[in-house]
Design a protein around this motif. Structure first.
Motif, PDB file in Angstrom:
ATOM      1  N   VAL A  82       0.835  -1.208   0.000  1.00 28.07           N
ATOM      2  CA  VAL A  82       0.000   0.000   0.000  1.00 28.07           C
ATOM      3  C   VAL A  82       0.866   1.252   0.000  1.00 28.07           C
ATOM      4  O   VAL A  82       0.597   2.229  -0.728  1.00 28.07           O
ATOM      5  CB  VAL A  82      -0.952  -0.014   1.210  1.00 28.07           C
ATOM      6  CG1 VAL A  82      -1.726   1.289   1.303  1.00 28.07           C
ATOM      7  CG2 VAL A  82      -1.921  -1.191   1.109  1.00 28.07           C
ATOM      8  N   THR A  83       1.935   1.249   0.793  1.00 22.42           N
ATOM      9  CA  THR A  83       2.817   2.416   0.865  1.00 22.42           C
ATOM     10  C   THR A  83       3.487   2.687  -0.475  1.00 22.42           C
ATOM     11  O   THR A  83       3.532   3.834  -0.951  1.00 22.42           O
ATOM     12  CB  THR A  83       3.874   2.204   1.957  1.00 22.42           C
ATOM     13  OG1 THR A  83       3.238   1.919   3.200  1.00 22.42           O
ATOM     14  CG2 THR A  83       4.739   3.445   2.102  1.00 22.42           C
ATOM     15  N   LEU A  84       4.028   1.651  -1.086  1.00 23.52           N
ATOM     16  CA  LEU A  84       4.671   1.823  -2.389  1.00 23.52           C
ATOM     17  C   LEU A  84       3.698   2.325  -3.441  1.00 23.52           C
ATOM     18  O   LEU A  84       4.029   3.197  -4.255  1.00 23.52           O
ATOM     19  CB  LEU A  84       5.290   0.499  -2.844  1.00 23.52           C
ATOM     20  CG  LEU A  84       6.610   0.077  -2.195  1.00 23.52           C
ATOM     21  CD1 LEU A  84       7.017  -1.293  -2.703  1.00 23.52           C
ATOM     22  CD2 LEU A  84       7.708   1.092  -2.498  1.00 23.52           C
ATOM     23  N   ASN A  85       2.490   1.776  -3.435  1.00 29.91           N
ATOM     24  CA  ASN A  85       1.503   2.187  -4.430  1.00 29.91           C
ATOM     25  C   ASN A  85       1.127   3.656  -4.264  1.00 29.91           C
ATOM     26  O   ASN A  85       0.999   4.394  -5.258  1.00 29.91           O
ATOM     27  CB  ASN A  85       0.266   1.303  -4.319  1.00 29.91           C
ATOM     28  CG  ASN A  85      -0.651   1.434  -5.508  1.00 29.91           C
ATOM     29  OD1 ASN A  85      -1.721   2.038  -5.412  1.00 29.91           O
ATOM     30  ND2 ASN A  85      -0.259   0.875  -6.638  1.00 29.91           N
ATOM     31  N   LEU A  86       0.964   4.095  -3.023  1.00 32.37           N
ATOM     32  CA  LEU A  86       0.643   5.505  -2.775  1.00 32.37           C
ATOM     33  C   LEU A  86       1.787   6.421  -3.184  1.00 32.37           C
ATOM     34  O   LEU A  86       1.570   7.496  -3.761  1.00 32.37           O
ATOM     35  CB  LEU A  86       0.291   5.706  -1.302  1.00 32.37           C
ATOM     36  CG  LEU A  86      -1.011   5.043  -0.828  1.00 32.37           C
ATOM     37  CD1 LEU A  86      -1.183   5.235   0.677  1.00 32.37           C
ATOM     38  CD2 LEU A  86      -2.205   5.629  -1.575  1.00 32.37           C
ATOM     39  N   LEU A  87       3.022   6.000  -2.894  1.00 32.74           N
ATOM     40  CA  LEU A  87       4.172   6.824  -3.271  1.00 32.74           C
ATOM     41  C   LEU A  87       4.321   6.921  -4.779  1.00 32.74           C
ATOM     42  O   LEU A  87       4.629   8.000  -5.319  1.00 32.74           O
ATOM     43  CB  LEU A  87       5.447   6.235  -2.648  1.00 32.74           C
ATOM     44  CG  LEU A  87       5.578   6.366  -1.130  1.00 32.74           C
ATOM     45  CD1 LEU A  87       6.826   5.639  -0.636  1.00 32.74           C
ATOM     46  CD2 LEU A  87       5.629   7.834  -0.720  1.00 32.74           C
ATOM     47  N   LEU A  88       4.113   5.807  -5.488  1.00 33.56           N
ATOM     48  CA  LEU A  88       4.215   5.834  -6.942  1.00 33.56           C
ATOM     49  C   LEU A  88       3.150   6.724  -7.557  1.00 33.56           C
ATOM     50  O   LEU A  88       3.421   7.480  -8.501  1.00 33.56           O
ATOM     51  CB  LEU A  88       4.102   4.407  -7.497  1.00 33.56           C
ATOM     52  CG  LEU A  88       5.294   3.480  -7.234  1.00 33.56           C
ATOM     53  CD1 LEU A  88       4.971   2.062  -7.669  1.00 33.56           C
ATOM     54  CD2 LEU A  88       6.529   3.985  -7.976  1.00 33.56           C
ATOM     55  N   LYS A  89       1.938   6.653  -7.024  1.00 33.93           N
ATOM     56  CA  LYS A  89       0.876   7.514  -7.544  1.00 33.93           C
ATOM     57  C   LYS A  89       1.134   8.986  -7.240  1.00 33.93           C
ATOM     58  O   LYS A  89       0.698   9.865  -7.982  1.00 33.93           O
ATOM     59  CB  LYS A  89      -0.471   7.089  -6.946  1.00 33.93           C
ATOM     60  CG  LYS A  89      -0.986   5.762  -7.461  1.00 33.93           C
ATOM     61  CD  LYS A  89      -2.328   5.426  -6.841  1.00 33.93           C
ATOM     62  CE  LYS A  89      -2.864   4.113  -7.380  1.00 33.93           C
ATOM     63  NZ  LYS A  89      -4.167   3.750  -6.774  1.00 33.93           N
ATOM     64  N   MET A  90       1.855   9.232  -6.161  1.00 30.74           N
ATOM     65  CA  MET A  90       2.123  10.611  -5.774  1.00 30.74           C
ATOM     66  C   MET A  90       3.177  11.261  -6.665  1.00 30.74           C
ATOM     67  O   MET A  90       3.087  12.451  -7.013  1.00 30.74           O
ATOM     68  CB  MET A  90       2.584  10.645  -4.307  1.00 30.74           C
ATOM     69  CG  MET A  90       2.747  12.043  -3.725  1.00 30.74           C
ATOM     70  SD  MET A  90       3.311  11.954  -2.008  1.00 30.74           S
ATOM     71  CE  MET A  90       1.980  11.004  -1.267  1.00 30.74           C
ATOM     72  N   PHE A  91       4.180  10.483  -7.080  1.00 27.74           N
ATOM     73  CA  PHE A  91       5.309  11.061  -7.805  1.00 27.74           C
ATOM     74  C   PHE A  91       5.295  10.787  -9.308  1.00 27.74           C
ATOM     75  O   PHE A  91       6.053  11.408 -10.043  1.00 27.74           O
ATOM     76  CB  PHE A  91       6.627  10.534  -7.217  1.00 27.74           C
ATOM     77  CG  PHE A  91       6.887  11.014  -5.821  1.00 27.74           C
ATOM     78  CD1 PHE A  91       7.325  12.312  -5.593  1.00 27.74           C
ATOM     79  CD2 PHE A  91       6.685  10.189  -4.731  1.00 27.74           C
ATOM     80  CE1 PHE A  91       7.567  12.764  -4.302  1.00 27.74           C
ATOM     81  CE2 PHE A  91       6.923  10.624  -3.441  1.00 27.74           C
ATOM     82  CZ  PHE A  91       7.367  11.918  -3.222  1.00 27.74           C
ATOM     83  N   LEU A  92       4.461   9.849  -9.764  1.00 29.94           N
ATOM     84  CA  LEU A  92       4.424   9.536 -11.189  1.00 29.94           C
ATOM     85  C   LEU A  92       3.144  10.071 -11.808  1.00 29.94           C
ATOM     86  O   LEU A  92       2.050   9.814 -11.293  1.00 29.94           O
ATOM     87  CB  LEU A  92       4.496   8.020 -11.420  1.00 29.94           C
ATOM     88  CG  LEU A  92       5.845   7.356 -11.134  1.00 29.94           C
ATOM     89  CD1 LEU A  92       5.720   5.846 -11.329  1.00 29.94           C
ATOM     90  CD2 LEU A  92       6.930   7.912 -12.039  1.00 29.94           C
ATOM     91  N   PRO A  93       3.242  10.826 -12.904  1.00 30.33           N
ATOM     92  CA  PRO A  93       2.017  11.258 -13.597  1.00 30.33           C
ATOM     93  C   PRO A  93       1.349  10.061 -14.252  1.00 30.33           C
ATOM     94  O   PRO A  93       1.974   9.266 -14.936  1.00 30.33           O
ATOM     95  CB  PRO A  93       2.548  12.248 -14.647  1.00 30.33           C
ATOM     96  CG  PRO A  93       3.963  11.834 -14.874  1.00 30.33           C
ATOM     97  CD  PRO A  93       4.468  11.285 -13.579  1.00 30.33           C
TER      98      PRO A  93
END
Length: 682
Positions: free
Chosen positions: A402-413
């Protein structure tokens, strides 16, 4: 002197026994202090015995498959079987199983082709009449296949699809990426490279590939159930249930070019190969073959369908649970994780750097599993500490995912399919937002899991291990459980198979013998009028399903398409569907002109729809979503001060005639020109 000579005699006898037959008992060696000469002979005997023991171990490890024919014959004679008999039996089982699997797939493909011909009279139709049989999203996919074949070169055709501005008004799209047109690219290349232009028409080549893939689909399900149960009777039962429940297992009857029909056969092959790969005691050659097949089918499946990574995510969760509870080999499971990673990154590169794959839950889960691999040691020993570690490991993996998915969505368009997640939330009651489109999505999900329900049911009936487990739970003592399990695993599927044959085979033959007539003159007339009377630069608006057919049959530009993997297209569809809601003429006019539409097509079948279940019709869902109808305790309350637009516009009175002018109509369709200059009449 006599008393001392007796032990020495026993020791010498023991030494002679060791020299003759190997090492003696350790208890005898500890008795007394041996003489120097006897000690030397004893050491020599021990060395010879150890050497003989090593030699025998080596022979057991390396010569188990090189057993002397006499010894093997003696061993097999005890079982009443010769090596030749066992080899023939094994070969016969494999041969007839493979023959049944391939035959099932081929017969299913022939069945689909025959049924399609009988249903639509496809071979006796003109091109326009054939094309209107492709409805909804099928029409738009096949239209791009036509455009590729009409292009002066394959490279030019691909460029026009990746920079497409002739399909949807006010929108330039990369149709290959956004609509996952890789099946059409492959089909067009095969059609032109194989020289089939002079042999077969493009439409027959296209649907022939899809029917062939459905045959592979059935064969893969057959093989999976066979591998799981150990008998190909389970495969036959799976195929029978798949065909009988065809309306719930496939969309091939009415939506041939859909992405599921192209992609799910590859997923079935991946499941079959993965099932074989995870089996224990698999020889090296078979393991390598299964690994390669898993790799190829996983990547191909990901390229064929935009929702494939969600299905692979569910599969990865299942593998994670199997690995956590020691039901699968950890090394093999982690090799499958690597296949996921390779397929995701290769798909990202070849799908025009599709960022959706980078923010997919599959990538986050696999990355978390690889990072937490170091905590997986000592988890499978069964102790209290190992059980606590299992719980900690599962919690850690989920948290990191969950943490990785949220971080990827936050920094990747990205433009992820968030509408799909919203539909799931609404279906599970986690979100009260109303969306009438959430139902062209959940209806299609049953085609994902129903085939595997058929497969698991066949496995449960035909597996001797499951029968044996059941009898052990029941503590059956009258008959030996193993014998009874073997009998029932053969008898029960045979009885079920004969009953299915007796009940459903006559229905299938009757279905193939009946000549159904597909006759839709109203749609043919509409398409003919558009091609003859409408301006080339005209833009048509209407239901997304009809717009797909208009794009395929005429080539004219449309304002929306029956695709729901893009937020902008989804919003367009919801807005244009308002022509069947209780909205004012001015509201509808503003919506249509915002998309530069020139003509509006009203479908009488939607406007006057009489569904079997009230509240599930398109107009009912629109009223509920717009708040124009509120249902409380079985009673409905209407709050809109306007009549239904599709009814009111047919009355030809103000203000509707101020905004729209009827230019064509027949029994099914009403076409209105959207006025560019509004003239208000009394």
């Amino acid at each position: 002197m006599r008393e001392r000579s007796r032990p020495r005699g026993r020791r010498e006898a023991g030494d002679s026994g060791r020299s003759a037959g190997g090492a003696a008992s350790p208890r005898r060696e500890r008795r007394g202090a041996p003489a120097p000469a006897a000690g030397g002979s004893r050491r020599l005997a021990m060395e010879e015995g150890a050497a003989d023991l090593r030699q025998r171990k080596k022979q057991n490890c390396t010569e188990s498959d090189k057993m002397a024919p006499e010894e093997r014959n003696k061993e097999n004679s005890k079982l009443g079987r010769s090596p030749k008999y066992m080899l023939i039996q094994r070969f016969a089982k494999l041969f007839f199983g493979c023959l049944a699997a391939v035959t099932s797939g081929m017969m299913y493909a022939v069945y689909l082709s025959t049924y399609h011909e009988r249903k639509f009279w496809f071979s006796s139709r003109q091109e326009l009449e054939r094309e209107i049989t492709f409805q909804g999203d099928s029409a738009i996919y096949y239209s791009f296949y036509k455009e590729l074949l009409k292009a002066p070169s394959f490279e030019r055709g691909v460029y026009e699809l990746t920079h497409n501005n002739k399909t949807i008004s006010l929108k330039t799209i990369n149709a290959v990426q956004q609509m996952t047109l890789y099946p059409e690219l492959i089909a067009s290349v095969l059609y032109q490279a194989s020289g089939s232009e002079e042999v077969i028409e493009p439409v027959y080549f296209y649907i022939g590939i899809v029917f062939g893939l459905q045959g592979i689909y059935v064969t893969a399900l057959f093989v999976t159930s066979w591998v799981m149960s150990g008998t190909w009777l389970a495969g036959m039962l799976t195929v029978a249930w798949f065909i009988i429940n065809r309306t719930d297992t496939t969309r091939i009857d009415y939506s041939i070019p859909s992405r599921e029909n192209w992609a799910l056969p590859y997923f079935a092959c991946q499941v079959a190969a993965l099932t074989g790969y995870l089996k224990k005691n698999l020889n090296c050659s078979a393991e390598k073959f299964c690994y390669l097949l898993v790799s190829a089918s996983t990547y191909t499946f990901m390229m064929m369908w935009e929702y494939s990574h969600y299905l692979l995510f569910v599969q990865a969760v299942s593998l994670f649970l199997l690995d956590s509870f020691a039901l699968a080999q950890t090394e093999k499971v982690h090799e499958v994780y690597k296949i996921y990673l390779f397929s995701l990154f290769l798909g990202y590169l070849l799908q025009f750097e599709n960022s959706v794959l980078l923010v997919s839950p599959l990538l986050s889960l696999v990355a978390a599993l690889m990072l937490s691999k170091c905590l997986q040691m000592n988890m499978k020993k069964g102790t209290l500490m190992s059980r606590l570690l299992k719980i900690m490991y599962i919690y850690l993996v989920l948290t990191v995912t969950v943490t990785l998915n949220l971080l990827l969505k936050m920094f990747l368009p990205h433009k992820e399919n968030e509408h799909l997640l919203k539909f799931i939330e609404v279906k599970l009651g986690l979100n009260t937002t109303k969306s009438f489109l959430g139902e062209f999505v959940f209806f299609r999900m049953k085609y994902l899991w129903t085939p595997y329900v058929c497969m698991l049911a066949a496995f449960g009936v035909c597996s001797p291990e499951l029968w044996m487990t059941l009898f052990k739970w029941l503590r059956l003592k009258a008959v030996h459980p193993i014998l009874l399990a073997l009998i029932l695993s053969m008898a029960v599927p045979t009885i079920i198979g004969f009953s299915l044959w007796k009940e459903f085979f006559p229905r299938i033959m009757t279905e193939l013998s009946e000549l159904q007539e597909f006759y839709d003159p109203d749609t043919v007339e509409l398409m003919t009028w558009i091609k003859r009377q409408a301006p080339v630069a005209a833009v048509f608006a209407g239901s997304p399903q009809l717009m797909g057919v208009i794009k395929l049959c005429t080539g004219w530009m449309v304002s929306s398409l029956p695709l729901y993997n893009d937020d902008d297209l989804l919003k367009r569809n919801e807005n244009i569907y308002q022509i069947y809601s209780k909205r004012s003429a001015e509201d509808i006019y503003k919506i249509l002109t915002s998309y530069k539409a020139n003509f509006l097509v009203i479908e009488d079948s939607i406007c006057n729809e009489v569904g079997p279940v009230r509240g599930c019709r398109v107009k009912d869902l629109l009223d509920i979503a717009n708040g124009h109808v509120v249902c409380e305790e079985g009673d409905s309350y209407a709050y809109s001060k306007y009549g239904r637009f599709c009814h009111e516009i047919k009355m030809n009175y103000s203000p509707y005639v101020n905004y729209f002018t009827r230019v064509y109509w027949n029994r099914s369709y009403f076409v209105y020109r959207i006025n560019t200059v509004i003239s208000f009449q009394s």
